[in-house]
Design a protein around this motif. Sequence first.
Motif, short mmCIF file in Angstrom:
data_model
loop_
_atom_site.label_atom_id
_atom_site.label_comp_id
_atom_site.label_asym_id
_atom_site.label_seq_id
_atom_site.Cartn_x
_atom_site.Cartn_y
_atom_site.Cartn_z
N UNK A 62 0.84 -1.20 0.00
CA UNK A 62 0.00 0.00 0.00
C UNK A 62 0.87 1.25 0.00
N UNK A 63 0.25 2.34 -0.37
CA UNK A 63 0.88 3.65 -0.27
C UNK A 63 0.83 4.08 1.19
N UNK A 64 1.97 4.50 1.71
CA UNK A 64 2.02 4.89 3.11
C UNK A 64 1.44 6.29 3.37
N UNK A 65 1.16 7.04 2.30
CA UNK A 65 0.53 8.36 2.45
C UNK A 65 -0.77 8.42 1.64
N UNK A 66 -1.46 7.30 1.56
CA UNK A 66 -2.61 7.17 0.67
C UNK A 66 -3.59 8.35 0.76
N UNK A 67 -3.93 8.78 1.94
CA UNK A 67 -4.91 9.88 2.08
C UNK A 67 -4.36 11.21 1.56
N UNK A 68 -3.07 11.32 1.41
CA UNK A 68 -2.44 12.54 0.89
C UNK A 68 -1.62 12.26 -0.37
N UNK A 69 -1.96 11.19 -1.07
CA UNK A 69 -1.21 10.80 -2.26
C UNK A 69 -1.23 11.92 -3.31
N UNK A 70 -0.25 11.93 -4.20
CA UNK A 70 -0.25 12.92 -5.28
C UNK A 70 -1.50 12.83 -6.15
N UNK A 71 -1.89 13.95 -6.70
CA UNK A 71 -3.10 14.02 -7.52
C UNK A 71 -3.06 13.04 -8.69
N UNK A 72 -1.90 12.89 -9.31
CA UNK A 72 -1.77 11.96 -10.44
C UNK A 72 -2.01 10.53 -10.03
N UNK A 73 -1.64 10.18 -8.81
CA UNK A 73 -1.88 8.82 -8.31
C UNK A 73 -3.38 8.58 -8.15
N UNK A 74 -4.11 9.63 -7.82
CA UNK A 74 -5.54 9.51 -7.61
C UNK A 74 -6.33 9.27 -8.89
N UNK A 75 -5.78 9.64 -10.03
CA UNK A 75 -6.47 9.42 -11.30
C UNK A 75 -5.92 8.23 -12.07
N UNK A 76 -4.81 7.70 -11.62
CA UNK A 76 -4.21 6.54 -12.28
C UNK A 76 -5.16 5.35 -12.18
N UNK A 77 -5.29 4.54 -13.20
CA UNK A 77 -4.45 4.32 -14.37
C UNK A 77 -4.81 5.13 -15.61
N UNK A 78 -5.63 6.17 -15.44
CA UNK A 78 -5.93 7.04 -16.58
C UNK A 78 -4.74 7.97 -16.77
N UNK A 79 -4.19 7.96 -17.96
CA UNK A 79 -3.01 8.77 -18.28
C UNK A 79 -3.19 9.41 -19.65
N UNK A 91 -0.15 -1.20 -18.28
CA UNK A 91 0.56 -1.97 -17.26
C UNK A 91 -0.33 -2.34 -16.07
N UNK A 92 -1.47 -1.69 -15.95
CA UNK A 92 -2.36 -1.96 -14.82
C UNK A 92 -3.12 -3.26 -15.06
N UNK A 93 -2.92 -4.26 -14.19
CA UNK A 93 -3.62 -5.53 -14.38
C UNK A 93 -5.13 -5.45 -14.16
N UNK A 94 -5.59 -4.37 -13.56
CA UNK A 94 -7.03 -4.20 -13.30
C UNK A 94 -7.68 -3.23 -14.28
N UNK A 95 -7.01 -2.91 -15.37
CA UNK A 95 -7.53 -1.92 -16.33
C UNK A 95 -8.91 -2.26 -16.86
N UNK A 96 -9.23 -3.55 -16.95
CA UNK A 96 -10.54 -3.97 -17.47
C UNK A 96 -11.68 -3.65 -16.51
N UNK A 97 -11.38 -3.35 -15.25
CA UNK A 97 -12.43 -3.03 -14.29
C UNK A 97 -12.82 -1.55 -14.34
N UNK A 98 -12.14 -0.78 -15.19
CA UNK A 98 -12.38 0.66 -15.31
C UNK A 98 -13.50 0.91 -16.29
N UNK A 99 -14.51 1.67 -15.90
CA UNK A 99 -15.65 1.94 -16.78
C UNK A 99 -15.34 3.12 -17.70
N UNK A 100 -16.04 3.21 -18.82
CA UNK A 100 -15.86 4.37 -19.71
C UNK A 100 -16.17 5.68 -19.00
#
Length: 125
Positions: A62-79, A91-100
Amino acid sequence: MHCSHCGICCTETEMLLTNEDIKRIEKRGFHKKYFMKINKEGYAQLRNYNGYCVFYSLEAYRCSIYSDKPSGCGVYPVILDEDVGIIIDDICPEKATFTPEEKKEKGDVVIKLIEVIDVEADDRR
């Protein structure tokens, strides 16, 4: 989206940071030199330690600063792929779980983040 906490996205990260991200992380008690570097183009980036983001916990997966993670981490895996546009990172193995809808919503955030990050990098040059 479902996250499996595999850590792949935290491996050899090149995540860009906004000035707001930097301030938020500093408020947690971390010094800039510990968690960020400025690249040759003037962009602030997360540092890596032993091949992972400095904040990724190998023990907890896990991210040790999850509640204060960088903004880019919050929107990932959208790039942004500069040749294609907004995509879901392969590279995200869960990419198929992302809705349009999630892709569209987070894609709009990515575009705004990039605009802010570009202006901030210009100010550092």
